[in-house]
Design an enzyme around this catalytic site. Sequence first.
Site, mmCIF file in Angstrom:
data_model
loop_
_atom_site.group_PDB
_atom_site.id
_atom_site.type_symbol
_atom_site.label_atom_id
_atom_site.label_comp_id
_atom_site.label_asym_id
_atom_site.label_seq_id
_atom_site.Cartn_x
_atom_site.Cartn_y
_atom_site.Cartn_z
ATOM 1 N N GLU A 251 0.837 -1.216 0.055
ATOM 2 C CA GLU A 251 0.003 0.144 0.177
ATOM 3 C C GLU A 251 0.720 1.249 0.108
ATOM 4 O OE1 GLU A 251 -1.084 0.272 4.812
ATOM 5 O OE2 GLU A 251 -2.099 -0.921 3.510
ATOM 6 N N LYS B 10 2.580 4.354 0.995
ATOM 7 C CA LYS B 10 3.107 4.934 2.494
ATOM 8 C C LYS B 10 2.768 6.336 2.830
ATOM 9 C CE LYS B 10 6.134 5.318 6.122
ATOM 10 N NZ LYS B 10 5.579 6.582 6.670
ATOM 11 N N ARG C 277 1.477 6.403 13.725
ATOM 12 C CA ARG C 277 1.270 5.034 14.415
ATOM 13 C C ARG C 277 0.367 4.921 15.339
ATOM 14 N NH1 ARG C 277 5.006 0.479 13.509
ATOM 15 N NH2 ARG C 277 3.654 -1.527 14.270
ATOM 16 N N ARG D 108 2.946 4.998 19.111
ATOM 17 C CA ARG D 108 3.858 4.280 18.884
ATOM 18 C C ARG D 108 4.784 3.969 20.378
ATOM 19 N NH1 ARG D 108 9.219 5.012 15.076
ATOM 20 N NH2 ARG D 108 10.111 5.857 16.919
ATOM 21 N N GLU E 124 -2.355 3.308 11.082
ATOM 22 C CA GLU E 124 -1.769 4.543 11.052
ATOM 23 C C GLU E 124 -2.818 5.462 10.748
ATOM 24 O OE1 GLU E 124 1.923 4.724 10.343
ATOM 25 O OE2 GLU E 124 2.409 6.504 9.289
#
Length: 275
Positions: free
Chosen positions: A219, A221, A226, A241, A270
């Site tokens: 996919e 980016k 995150r 994250r 994300e």
Amino acid sequence: MREAVARGSLPLADLVATSAAVASTRARSSKVATLAALLERVPTDEVAVVVGFLVGAPRQGRVGVGWALLGPTVDLDPASEASLTVADVDAAIDELQRTIGAGSTAARRGIVDDLFVRATADEADFLRRLLIGDLRQGALEGVMTDAIAKAADVPVAVVRRAAMLAGDLCRVAADALGGGEEALAGIGLEVLRPVLPMLAATSPTVADALEANGTSSVEWKLDGARIQAHRTGDAVRLFTRNLNEVTERLPAVVDVVRSLPVDAVILDGEVYGTA
DNA sequence: ATATTACTAGTGATACCCGG
DNA sequence: CCGGGTATCACTAGTAATAT
């Protein structure tokens, strides 16, 4: 193996000396041995705090102390004899965390100064770096994980697995030294409790990556942040994250997760802003 | 009320060195 | 000799406390 554990809080000077010894060598194995030797004589109920200090991340997290507050402490006369314990410092950080709101700046100044007048020069230097988040001793989570395994006489893989699932190395250290491998085995995946995220790994070529992973999807980016989402029933929690909770800051994401046709789920993905 | 100062937190790039 | 871990830097956005 822990017969020699001292009663009472660990002297801060011992922890500072260990940190200095760890920083003075670049050999990873030596860092691990030094840290393990210290852990073996820390009272079990204080292991979590000590590990937090040694990896430069006190259990309270960032408590709003920066150079503005610590700078003036270099002018204080250092104590000639070491008297501070790890518990003293932990209590001071607790107090800093509680001291917020109007008039807090002066009160925080007082807490910091009280702490530093009791510290020797070496201790003050360590505390400054600890509070500012700049320990630079070449030993953070990775080395500490090895040291915990060595001190508790448990395989490194077991400690690493527990740390990932618990998302909290300090707690894992306390469990490992208090209850050994058996205690670590009791740590599992738990909804609503953050898990350390899997990080991306690079591969020399696309073909290598596909071979290593088997069936894959690709996919775009997009550049977002995150996010880890936990849900059970109507309870939803979101973490970054670094495992900071951001549930209240992303109500739209909470709504989306709550609308999914599932009872319980942990998602890793994300989020993107639309500003 | 508004501006300023201080601190937190996140992304990403790069250099360096130990250890296998 | 290379992979992985650590340190460091640059930049950005957001928040809280306080000064104006």
